[in-house]
Design a protein around this motif. Structure first.
Motif: not given
Length: 353
Positions: A174-183, A207-214, A148-154
Motif C-alpha cells: 500500500i505504501a508503494v502504491a501511494r508512492a507511485i500514485a503521482t507518477s 515488486l520493486l524491480i517489476q515497477l522500475q522496469q514497467k 494502483l492496487l492491482r499494480i502492487v498485487g492487491l
C-alpha cells in the motif's frame, strides 16, 4: 551511460544543538557534511553504511522532507542533461509544487505501520497524493486507486479497509502504491524490507524491480543489508559519518572494494557454508560523534591502516578507475595492506590465499 536525473553537490544537513537557559545554539550535529553524488535515470543506486551515518537523512534532504543546510540538488526534468535543471535545494516549497517537482520525487518509508494513517481507509490513503497534485473527478479517482492496487498485487477487496487489517507485507505494498500514485520519476526507498519476514522481503523486492522496469523509475535504495542491496542495485555508494567514501558498480564493489571501511562491511556478511573459512575485519572503537567529527579522514580513528596523513588531510572522493570512486589516501595499496595484515586476500569475507 544513462543521463543523470539528479546531481548532488556538497550537500550538507546540520541539526542545531540548543543549550543554556535561553536555548541558544551551542553546536551542530553534522548529519551530512559534503555529499557529492550523481544518480542516473533508470538505475537503482544503493546507499549503505552503519546506523546513524546519514543514509536516511540523505534521502529526505534530496526530496526536501528536510531542508538542506547547504549544497545543491540539481534535478533534470528532461532526459537531455543539456537542458536546464532545477536546484531543489534552493527552491521554496511552494515553487516545488507549482513546478510539478513535488510529485516527481517520492519516498517509501521503513515501517509501513507508522507511515500509514491508521484512521484512514486505504482508498483515501492512496487517493490523497493524487488529489494534492491534480484536479480529478471522483469516478476517475476511484478508477486510478483501483488500478494502483492491482499494480502492487492487491484487489478491490482491500479498497475499504484500514491499515491494521493488513499484514506487514500488504501494508508495504500500500505504501508503494501511494508512492507511485503521482507518477513519479524518482523514489527514495528507506529500508523498505527491514521490517518484513525474509520470504515477504523477496516479494517486495521483486515488486520493486517489476515497477522500475514497467514505469521507468529511478531508485535510491537505503539499507544496511548488503545482500538485499546486492540483489536490486546497479551501483552502490558507501557512507560513513555523513560522507560518501566509495561508489562503484555493485559487482565491482563486491569483488574489489578499495576502501578499508567497505572491506570491513563486506567481511561481515555471513556465508552459509560450514566448510567456508571466513575472516573478518573487526573495527575497534565506536563511530565518532557527528557533533565533533575527527580531523582528516573520518574513518582514521577505526582504520587498521591509518597513517599520519590520514589524521591530518581529508581524502577527496576521486576516480580510482572507470566507474569506481573512493576517498582514501591508501587506495592503491589496499590489496597489499590486506594481504600483509591478514595473510590472505580478503574479498567480501571470502578468503583467497
Amino acid at each position: 551511460m544513462m543521463p543523470k536525473i539528479l546531481r548532488i553537490e556538497n550537500l550538507k544537513k546540520y541539526y542545531p544543538v540548543l543549550g543554556g537557559v535561553f536555548q541558544r545554539k551551542v553546536a551542530d550535529v553534522r548529519a551530512l557534511d559534503g555529499v557529492d553524488l550523481d544518480i542516473f535515470r533508470g538505475e537503482c543506486l544503493g546507499l549503505v553504511g552503519e546506523s546513524g551515518c546519514g543514509k536516511t537523512t540523505t534521502g529526505k534532504a534530496i526530496i526536501r522532507l528536510h531542508d538542506p543546510t547547504a549544497g545543491h540538488i540539481h534535478y533534470f526534468p528532461s532526459k537531455n542533461e543539456t537542458d536546464s535543471s532545477a536546484d531543489i535545494a534552493t527552491l521554496k516549497k511552494g515553487d516545488l509544487r507549482k513546478m510539478g517537482i513535488r510529485g516527481k520525487l517520492q519516498m517509501v518509508f521503513q515501517d509501513p505501520t507508522t507511515s500509514l494513517n491508521p484512521r484512514m481507509l486505504i482508498k483515501n490513503i492512496i487517493a490523497e497524493p493524487i488529489k494534492a497534485q491534480n484536479n480529478i473527478g471522483s469516478r476517475a479517482l476511484e478508477e486510478r486507486v483501483m488500478e494502483l492496487l492491482r499494480i502492487v498485487g492487491l484487489t478491490q477487496d482491500h479498497y475499504l479497509r484500514y491499515p491494521h487489517e493488513f499484514s506487514g507485507g500488504q501494508r508495504q505494498r500500500i505504501a508503494v502504491a501511494r508512492a507511485i500514485a503521482t507518477s513519479p520519476e524518482f523514489i527514495v526507498l528507506d529500508e523498505p524490507t527491514s521490517a518484513l519476514d525474509v520470504s515477504v522481503q523477496a516479494q517486495i523486492l521483486n515488486l520493486l524491480i517489476q515497477l522500475q522496469q514497467k514505469l521507468g523509475l529511478t531508485y535510491l535504495f537505503v539499507t544496511h543489508h548488503l545482500l538485499v542491496v546486492k540483489y536490486i542495485s546497479h551501483r552502490l555508494a558507501v557512507m560513513y559519518l555523513g560522507k560518501i567514501v566509495e561508489i562503484a558498480q555493485t559487482n565491482d564493489l563486491f569483488t574489489r572494494p578499495l576502501h578499508p571501511y567497505t572491506h570491513a562491511l563486506l567481511s561481515g556478511i555471513p556465508v552459509p557454508d560450514v566448510e567456508h573459512k571466513q575472516w573478518r575485519i573487526v573495527l575497534s572503537g565506536d563511530v565518532p560523534s557527528p557533533l565533533n567529527p575527527p580531523a582528516g579522514c573520518r574513518f582514521h580513528t577505526r582504520c587498521p591502516f591509518a597513517e599520519d596523513r590520514c589524521r591530518e588531510e581529508e581524502p577527496l572522493l576521486e576516480f580510482a578507475e572507470t566507474g569506481h570512486q573512493v576517498a582514501c589516501h591508501r587506495q592503491n595499496e589496499m590489496d597489499k595492506l590486506i594481504a600483509q595484515r591478514f595473510g590472505h586476500k580478503l574479498i567480501g569475507g571470502a578468503v583467497s590465499h
